[in-house]
Design a protein around this motif. Sequence first.
Motif, PDB file in Angstrom:
ATOM      1  N   LEU A   1       0.828  -1.210   0.000  1.00  0.00           N
ATOM      2  CA  LEU A   1       0.000   0.000   0.000  1.00  0.00           C
ATOM      3  C   LEU A   1       0.863   1.262   0.000  1.00  0.00           C
ATOM      4  O   LEU A   1       0.545   2.229  -0.690  1.00  0.00           O
ATOM      5  N   ALA A   2       1.944   1.241   0.754  1.00  0.00           N
ATOM      6  CA  ALA A   2       2.847   2.401   0.774  1.00  0.00           C
ATOM      7  C   ALA A   2       3.465   2.624  -0.607  1.00  0.00           C
ATOM      8  O   ALA A   2       3.607   3.764  -1.055  1.00  0.00           O
ATOM      9  N   LEU A   3       3.808   1.544  -1.294  1.00  0.00           N
ATOM     10  CA  LEU A   3       4.344   1.673  -2.660  1.00  0.00           C
ATOM     11  C   LEU A   3       3.293   2.260  -3.589  1.00  0.00           C
ATOM     12  O   LEU A   3       3.591   3.109  -4.433  1.00  0.00           O
ATOM     13  N   LEU A   4       2.067   1.804  -3.434  1.00  0.00           N
ATOM     14  CA  LEU A   4       0.981   2.284  -4.292  1.00  0.00           C
ATOM     15  C   LEU A   4       0.622   3.731  -4.014  1.00  0.00           C
ATOM     16  O   LEU A   4       0.052   4.409  -4.865  1.00  0.00           O
TER      17      LEU A   4
ATOM     18  N   ASP B   1      -4.131   3.498 -13.647  1.00  0.00           N
ATOM     19  CA  ASP B   1      -5.023   3.878 -12.555  1.00  0.00           C
ATOM     20  C   ASP B   1      -5.928   2.731 -12.114  1.00  0.00           C
ATOM     21  O   ASP B   1      -6.131   2.533 -10.922  1.00  0.00           O
ATOM     22  N   GLU B   2      -6.476   1.991 -13.063  1.00  0.00           N
ATOM     23  CA  GLU B   2      -7.392   0.899 -12.717  1.00  0.00           C
ATOM     24  C   GLU B   2      -6.673  -0.212 -11.964  1.00  0.00           C
ATOM     25  O   GLU B   2      -7.195  -0.741 -10.982  1.00  0.00           O
ATOM     26  N   GLU B   3      -5.476  -0.575 -12.418  1.00  0.00           N
ATOM     27  CA  GLU B   3      -4.730  -1.620 -11.726  1.00  0.00           C
ATOM     28  C   GLU B   3      -4.308  -1.157 -10.335  1.00  0.00           C
ATOM     29  O   GLU B   3      -4.368  -1.916  -9.363  1.00  0.00           O
ATOM     30  N   ARG B   4      -3.899   0.089 -10.224  1.00  0.00           N
ATOM     31  CA  ARG B   4      -3.521   0.654  -8.925  1.00  0.00           C
ATOM     32  C   ARG B   4      -4.703   0.576  -7.960  1.00  0.00           C
ATOM     33  O   ARG B   4      -4.574   0.119  -6.826  1.00  0.00           O
ATOM     34  N   LYS B   5      -5.889   1.001  -8.421  1.00  0.00           N
ATOM     35  CA  LYS B   5      -7.079   0.970  -7.570  1.00  0.00           C
ATOM     36  C   LYS B   5      -7.430  -0.461  -7.168  1.00  0.00           C
ATOM     37  O   LYS B   5      -7.792  -0.706  -6.019  1.00  0.00           O
ATOM     38  N   ALA B   6      -7.321  -1.397  -8.111  1.00  0.00           N
ATOM     39  CA  ALA B   6      -7.626  -2.799  -7.801  1.00  0.00           C
ATOM     40  C   ALA B   6      -6.664  -3.354  -6.762  1.00  0.00           C
ATOM     41  O   ALA B   6      -7.075  -4.079  -5.842  1.00  0.00           O
TER      42      ALA B   6
ATOM     43  N   PRO C   1       3.580   8.701  -5.902  1.00  0.00           N
ATOM     44  CA  PRO C   1       3.022   9.335  -7.101  1.00  0.00           C
ATOM     45  C   PRO C   1       3.244   8.540  -8.388  1.00  0.00           C
ATOM     46  O   PRO C   1       2.361   8.468  -9.217  1.00  0.00           O
ATOM     47  N   ARG C   2       4.373   7.937  -8.541  1.00  0.00           N
ATOM     48  CA  ARG C   2       4.683   7.231  -9.777  1.00  0.00           C
ATOM     49  C   ARG C   2       5.197   5.824  -9.472  1.00  0.00           C
ATOM     50  O   ARG C   2       6.392   5.595  -9.381  1.00  0.00           O
ATOM     51  N   THR C   3       4.268   4.900  -9.297  1.00  0.00           N
ATOM     52  CA  THR C   3       4.667   3.515  -9.157  1.00  0.00           C
ATOM     53  C   THR C   3       4.754   2.958 -10.569  1.00  0.00           C
ATOM     54  O   THR C   3       3.779   2.938 -11.299  1.00  0.00           O
TER      55      THR C   3
END
Length: 90
Positions: free
Chosen positions: A41-44, A54-59, A47-49
């Motif tokens: 979660l901290a990695l996510l 965006d969709e994969e990040r949210k999932a 700002p720029r992982t």
Amino acid sequence: MDLHEKDMLAFARTWQPYGGNDDQILPEFGISEPTFYQRVLALLARPRTVGLGDEERKALITFCMAKLREYGYPQRDRPGMTRQRAIRHS
């Protein structure tokens, strides 16, 4: 991101569609399952992982938060961030 962080993110991305592979977190990364999901979660929250839309990040955020709830951790306001507790001085 360093190599260890990239490996953690890759592991989460690989196993998220299957509900995780928690039995392999300790042998693979040497940390507990809740610690693993908190770190992802901290990695996510950065700002720029690299390599995430965006969709994969949210999932992945939803997945990690659900896994933390399974382990008895309360939901947080912002992924990867801890709430500041008020310190009472007597």
